[in-house]
Design a protein around this motif. Structure first.
Motif, mmCIF file in Angstrom:
data_model
loop_
_atom_site.group_PDB
_atom_site.id
_atom_site.type_symbol
_atom_site.label_atom_id
_atom_site.label_comp_id
_atom_site.label_asym_id
_atom_site.label_seq_id
_atom_site.Cartn_x
_atom_site.Cartn_y
_atom_site.Cartn_z
ATOM 1 N N GLU A 34 -2.100 -3.195 9.983
ATOM 2 C CA GLU A 34 -2.516 -2.801 11.328
ATOM 3 C C GLU A 34 -1.322 -2.527 12.225
ATOM 4 O OE1 GLU A 34 -5.107 -5.946 12.526
ATOM 5 O OE2 GLU A 34 -6.873 -4.905 11.750
ATOM 6 N N ALA A 37 0.064 0.826 11.124
ATOM 7 C CA ALA A 37 -0.843 1.906 11.535
ATOM 8 C C ALA A 37 -0.755 2.147 13.036
ATOM 9 C CB ALA A 37 -2.272 1.578 11.126
ATOM 10 N N ALA A 87 1.543 5.512 4.062
ATOM 11 C CA ALA A 87 0.902 5.508 5.379
ATOM 12 C C ALA A 87 -0.612 5.643 5.269
ATOM 13 C CB ALA A 87 1.469 6.633 6.242
ATOM 14 N N ILE A 91 -3.201 2.973 6.791
ATOM 15 C CA ILE A 91 -4.116 3.359 7.870
ATOM 16 C C ILE A 91 -5.561 3.084 7.473
ATOM 17 C CG2 ILE A 91 -5.020 5.349 9.143
ATOM 18 C CD1 ILE A 91 -2.124 6.457 9.120
ATOM 19 N N GLN A 95 -8.172 0.597 9.243
ATOM 20 C CA GLN A 95 -9.499 1.041 9.662
ATOM 21 C C GLN A 95 -10.598 0.162 9.076
ATOM 22 O OE1 GLN A 95 -9.575 5.156 8.479
ATOM 23 N NE2 GLN A 95 -8.834 5.877 10.466
#
Length: 190
Positions: A34, A37, A87, A91, A95
């Motif tokens: 997190e 991200a 990445a 991410i 999410q």
């Protein structure tokens, strides 16, 4: 088959823990994902990435003696591919964690909404009960009317009792009372 095992024990998978050579804390990895991200979604990251790319290209194109990555910039493309390869999953992990938090929050909101609805229905029933109880209470007008009726009833009873007293009087007693009344008048005149 040994006698100490039952058929159901053999059909049920074991729940014992397996030994792992490498242990990961999924929550710590999720928190790190997190953070990454969040950083990848900022203007600061975009600015630093642009600065690094411009410096990389400038050093490889303009630097005649120090060109470690010539024109097609294969090493730079490899760096971007590696960064993108890491990445995207980070991410997605962030999410997924956010979706889990949203799901928990939604369930909590639903529970609170159900409690609020139940409380509201309870208060509505209580209010209806109070309205019914207030509708059955004695009002001033009703009480005045009832007291007037009782007063009329008492007056009629007193009138009947008075009538009965007059009927039970004997004529001698009545004559005596009349003569006493007349005598007192005569005595007052003389």
């Amino acid at each position: 088959m040994p006698d100490n095992y039952t058929r159901s024990e053999l059909d049920t998978p074991s729940t014992g823990r397996r030994r792992r050579f490498f242990s990961m804390n999924a929550d710590a990895i999720g928190v790190g994902a997190e953070k990454v991200a969040r950083f990848l979604g900022t203007g600061r990251y975009l600015m630093w990435q642009t600065v690094i790319v411009v410096v990389w290209i400038a050093l490889n194109v303009g630097g005649l003696w120090w060109s470690w990555d010539p024109y097609p910039f294969i090493l730079l493309n490899l760096a971007f591919s590696t960064q993108a390869a890491y990445a995207a999953p980070l991410i997605l992990l962030a999410q997924n964690r956010q979706d889990d938090r949203d799901r928990v929050s939604l369930n909590e909101d639903r529970r609170r909404a159900a409690e609020t609805k139940a409380d509201t229905e309870f208060l509505a029933r209580e209010l209806a009960g109070v309205r019914i109880a207030v509708g059955e209470t004695v009002t001033r007008d009703y009480l005045r009317h009832e007291l007037d009726d009782l007063t009329d009833l008492l007056n009629r009873i007193e009138d009947k009792l008075e009538d009965q007293r007059h009927e039970h009087r004997t004529p001698e007693t009545g004559a005596r009372l009349d003569s006493n009344l007349d005598g007192s008048r005569d005595g007052s005149e003389g």
